[in-house]
Design a protein around this motif. Structure first.
Motif, PDB file in Angstrom:
ATOM      1  N   TRP A 166      43.979  10.729  88.465  1.00 38.35           N
ATOM      2  CA  TRP A 166      44.217   9.286  88.595  1.00 38.35           C
ATOM      3  C   TRP A 166      45.689   8.918  88.406  1.00 38.35           C
ATOM      4  O   TRP A 166      46.077   7.780  88.691  1.00 38.35           O
ATOM      5  N   TYR A 167      46.512   9.833  87.953  1.00 37.12           N
ATOM      6  CA  TYR A 167      47.934   9.576  87.741  1.00 37.12           C
ATOM      7  C   TYR A 167      48.736  10.663  88.458  1.00 37.12           C
ATOM      8  O   TYR A 167      48.231  11.762  88.713  1.00 37.12           O
ATOM      9  N   PRO A 168      49.979  10.402  88.844  1.00 39.48           N
ATOM     10  CA  PRO A 168      50.774  11.430  89.541  1.00 39.48           C
ATOM     11  C   PRO A 168      51.035  12.616  88.629  1.00 39.48           C
ATOM     12  O   PRO A 168      51.501  12.458  87.498  1.00 39.48           O
ATOM     13  N   ARG A 169      50.744  13.806  89.093  1.00 35.29           N
ATOM     14  CA  ARG A 169      50.901  14.996  88.256  1.00 35.29           C
ATOM     15  C   ARG A 169      51.209  16.205  89.118  1.00 35.29           C
ATOM     16  O   ARG A 169      51.051  16.166  90.349  1.00 35.29           O
ATOM     17  N   GLY A 170      51.624  17.275  88.492  1.00 37.34           N
ATOM     18  CA  GLY A 170      51.943  18.491  89.212  1.00 37.34           C
ATOM     19  C   GLY A 170      50.707  19.185  89.750  1.00 37.34           C
ATOM     20  O   GLY A 170      49.574  18.884  89.363  1.00 37.34           O
ATOM     21  N   TYR A 176      39.467  12.238  93.004  1.00 39.10           N
ATOM     22  CA  TYR A 176      38.135  11.643  92.982  1.00 39.10           C
ATOM     23  C   TYR A 176      38.167  10.154  93.355  1.00 39.10           C
ATOM     24  O   TYR A 176      37.161   9.571  93.729  1.00 39.10           O
ATOM     25  N   TYR A 177      39.337   9.523  93.252  1.00 40.56           N
ATOM     26  CA  TYR A 177      39.459   8.080  93.425  1.00 40.56           C
ATOM     27  C   TYR A 177      40.156   7.733  94.742  1.00 40.56           C
ATOM     28  O   TYR A 177      40.802   8.573  95.375  1.00 40.56           O
ATOM     29  N   LEU A 231      40.232   2.319  92.920  1.00 41.92           N
ATOM     30  CA  LEU A 231      38.864   1.841  92.924  1.00 41.92           C
ATOM     31  C   LEU A 231      38.032   2.804  92.080  1.00 41.92           C
ATOM     32  O   LEU A 231      37.682   3.897  92.529  1.00 41.92           O
ATOM     33  N   PRO A 232      37.719   2.444  90.838  1.00 40.64           N
ATOM     34  CA  PRO A 232      36.925   3.350  89.980  1.00 40.64           C
ATOM     35  C   PRO A 232      35.523   3.566  90.546  1.00 40.64           C
ATOM     36  O   PRO A 232      34.989   2.734  91.282  1.00 40.64           O
ATOM     37  N   LYS A 233      34.924   4.681  90.164  1.00 38.11           N
ATOM     38  CA  LYS A 233      33.575   5.013  90.608  1.00 38.11           C
ATOM     39  C   LYS A 233      32.667   5.192  89.405  1.00 38.11           C
ATOM     40  O   LYS A 233      33.108   5.517  88.306  1.00 38.11           O
ATOM     41  N   ASN A 234      31.372   4.986  89.646  1.00 35.77           N
ATOM     42  CA  ASN A 234      30.350   5.192  88.608  1.00 35.77           C
ATOM     43  C   ASN A 234      30.681   4.453  87.316  1.00 35.77           C
ATOM     44  O   ASN A 234      30.778   5.044  86.245  1.00 35.77           O
ATOM     45  N   VAL A 235      30.880   3.144  87.434  1.00 37.07           N
ATOM     46  CA  VAL A 235      31.132   2.329  86.246  1.00 37.07           C
ATOM     47  C   VAL A 235      29.894   1.493  85.948  1.00 37.07           C
ATOM     48  O   VAL A 235      28.939   1.474  86.717  1.00 37.07           O
TER      49      VAL A 235
END
Length: 573
Positions: A174-178, A111-112, A158-162
């Motif tokens: 938002w973080y590295p994951r499987g 999403y980011y 870059l965050p969205k909808n803040v």
């Protein structure tokens, strides 16, 4: 007759058939084409840069190539005063699960918009490549099963909808994951400016001081979770301790005290209800963050992000909260084994919310009325998707084929929940409850597949469920009741009513069908076993019927119900 037109006509037909042939080939070979694009991208892509023209990778195929599992994280999230961007430093321990591998894949961003600044493996800078949200790293030498790797990354997001009150909210990729859900442990530090509170998964373990009055809020998971989230805002806190479990609600100024107290009570009641219903505890502490953002509600381990734009109370807040807390069981304690097993997350969480609404009945509504409104909403959502697919001439995918990345993924929510409702009606309340508890007992704390759930049902209850699952889970089609040949005759002061109940759909289960005959004096409700295509119903009534309704409480999912109702046009009081 114009000879020129005769000469062009076959040419247009040939061109049209050629285009159709090409489109058919592309559609039938799309997974293979994606793999070729992925391989070409790996050859042509450079270090630290994605492809010039990114195609969507075949995630099903990539998930089958999983070579590592993420074990634990150390994360630091820092907001920047003069920029909307957020800096993330991530360190992850990975265990090699393949027999031998020279590369591994992971997801990031989604999403980011993420901008990578540094990627290190075992302390050394490495080359990385990407396609859409999929990143992969070529290992300098092959690794074997059981080897532990340490991945370090620094990147900005870059965050969205803040908003001013909530400058940061991160969930999802938002973080590295499987590529598939997996339980991990994590410690994250959120560095927030003065007056703001940083919230993450688990329990607050400490606060660190930074220059310019910034504070680092350190959160640590108490048990493995399959998703992580983080937020920074001007939050206040309310909490309650129930059965040795802490329930916390973080909220923004402006939320009424009564509504805040309701949310804390809802969270505690739902946590206890689900633990009793499913026979297992999914968390030691639960945090619910209520913000004014317009993002979708979501659950990340034992951290729920609930959104009320403008701090306005929503009449759906109880169900939304019930749905998200249910993900602590369906999606976290017991998580989908593959992308095609997502019904176990969304469909099960949705129907758990229905069970909670039915049990608690939000103030001002009866349990039956509130539950029926949910079924009607799901039916209408299914009807809309059914009509749009028919208009586009697209076949419906079965629940066992759907993934969260499919265009038809909304079926997981409305049809997925509805199928569980019909299973419950087929088995009865006690058996359905035992079924869910046995499923959680066997697969809680690990991944499970749709086949595990359906095979367990057949093991426990035999052929009663075998054909039902074949129709509603492993294939597609629809069920459609129709009311036909209604006749009303007056006889010695009474009224003889006869009508035909027909099934014009492709599915014939469930067999139990409700109907109602409404008169000016009373309503006659009956449930019968409907094992044939057409059944004739005959009744003798003391008052003239004014309406007949099939499936009046929406206990069976139908795409259309216009032919379920007959109204007596000549009825007079």
């Amino acid at each position: 007759m114009n000879r020129m037109n005769l000469g062009r006509r076959p040419r247009r037909l040939i061109m049209g058939s050629s285009v159709r042939a090409v489109l058919f080939f592309l559609r039938s070979r799309w997974p293979e084409i994606c793999k070729i694009i992925l391989i070409l991208g790996a050859i042509c892509g450079g270090s630290g840069a994605g492809l010039a023209a990114e195609a969507i990778p075949d995630l099903d195929w990539l998930a089958g190539q999983t070579a590592v599992s993420f074990q634990s994280y150390q994360l630091q999230i820092t907001t920047r005063e003069l920029s909307n961007r957020v800096t993330v430093q991530a360190e992850a321990d990975l265990r090699v699960t393949a027999r031998e591998t020279d590369r591994f894949y992971f997801l990031l961003a989604g999403y980011y918009q993420a901008q990578l600044e540094e990627v290190k493996l075992e302390g050394k800078n490495v080359l990385w490549r990407k396609q859409a949200d999929v990143y992969w790293i070529e290992l300098p030498d092959a690794k074997k099963r059981g080897d532990i790797l340490t991945l370090k990354m620094r990147y900005s997001i870059l965050p969205k909808n803040v908003s001013r009150a909530v400058p940061l909210e991160l969930s999802g990729g938002w973080y590295p994951r499987g590529l598939l859900p997996e339980p991990v442990q994590a410690e994250m530090e959120l560095v927030a400016p003065p007056g703001f509170l940083g919230i993450g998964n688990g329990n607050l373990k400490g606060i660190r001081a930074y220059p310019f009055q910034h504070s680092g809020y350190v959160w640590r998971t108490l048990q493995p979770v399959t998703a992580l989230a983080a937020t920074i805002g001007r939050y206040q806190i309310a909490s309650r301790l129930v059965r040795q479990k802490a329930y916390r609600v973080f909220y923004l100024p402006g939320l009424s005290n009564s509504f805040r107290d309701d949310l804390v009570g809802y969270a505690a009641d739902l946590g206890q209800f689900y633990q009793d219903k499913f026979g297992a505890a999914a968390f030691n502490e639960l945090s619910v963050v209520v913000s004014d953002l317009s993002n979708e509600d979501n659950c990340n381990g034992s951290l729920v992000l609930l959104h009320l734009p403008g701090n306005k109370q929503s009449r759906f807040v109880f169900f939304n909260l019930a749905h998200e807390i249910a993900h602590c069981w369906w999606g976290n304690l017991l998580y989908p084994r593959s992308l095609r097993d997502w019904w176990l997350a969304e469909g099960f969480a949705g129907y758990s919310g229905y069970l909670a609404v039915e049990h608690f009945a939000p103030p001002g509504t009866g349990a039956a009325q509130a539950a029926r409104k949910l079924l009607e909403k799901w039916r209408l959502d299914y009807q809309k998707s059914y009509q749009s697919r028919r208009a586009a001439q697209i076949s419906e995918l079965s629940l066992a084929e759907l993934s969260p990345y499919d265009l038809q993924y909304q079926l997981l929510y409305h049809k997925g929940a509805y199928v569980l409702h019909m299973v419950r009606r087929t088995l009865g309340e006690a058996k359905f409850g035992d079924y869910l508890q046995e499923f959680v007992k066997r697969y809680g704390g690990s991944g499970a597949g749709i086949r595990d759930f359906t095979e367990l049902g057949v093991e426990l209850y035999g052929a009663q469920l075998l054909e039902f699952y074949r129709q509603w889970v492993y294939s597609s089609g629809w069920y459609n009741l129709a009311l036909r040949n209604v006749k009303v005759r007056s006889y010695q002061g009474k009224y003889a009513v006869s009508f035909v109940m027909a099934n014009t759909g492709q599915l014939y289960l469930p067999e139990t069908v409700d109907f109602e005959i409404i008169t000016a004096r009373e309503t006659f409700a009956e449930t019968l076993s409907f094992k044939q295509v057409n059944v004739t119903i005959q009744k003798m009534l003391s008052a003239k019927p004014k309406k007949i309704i099939l499936n009046p409480r929406y206990n069976i999912l139908e795409p259309a119900i216009a032919d379920n109702v007959w109204t007596n046009r000549f009825f007079k009081r």
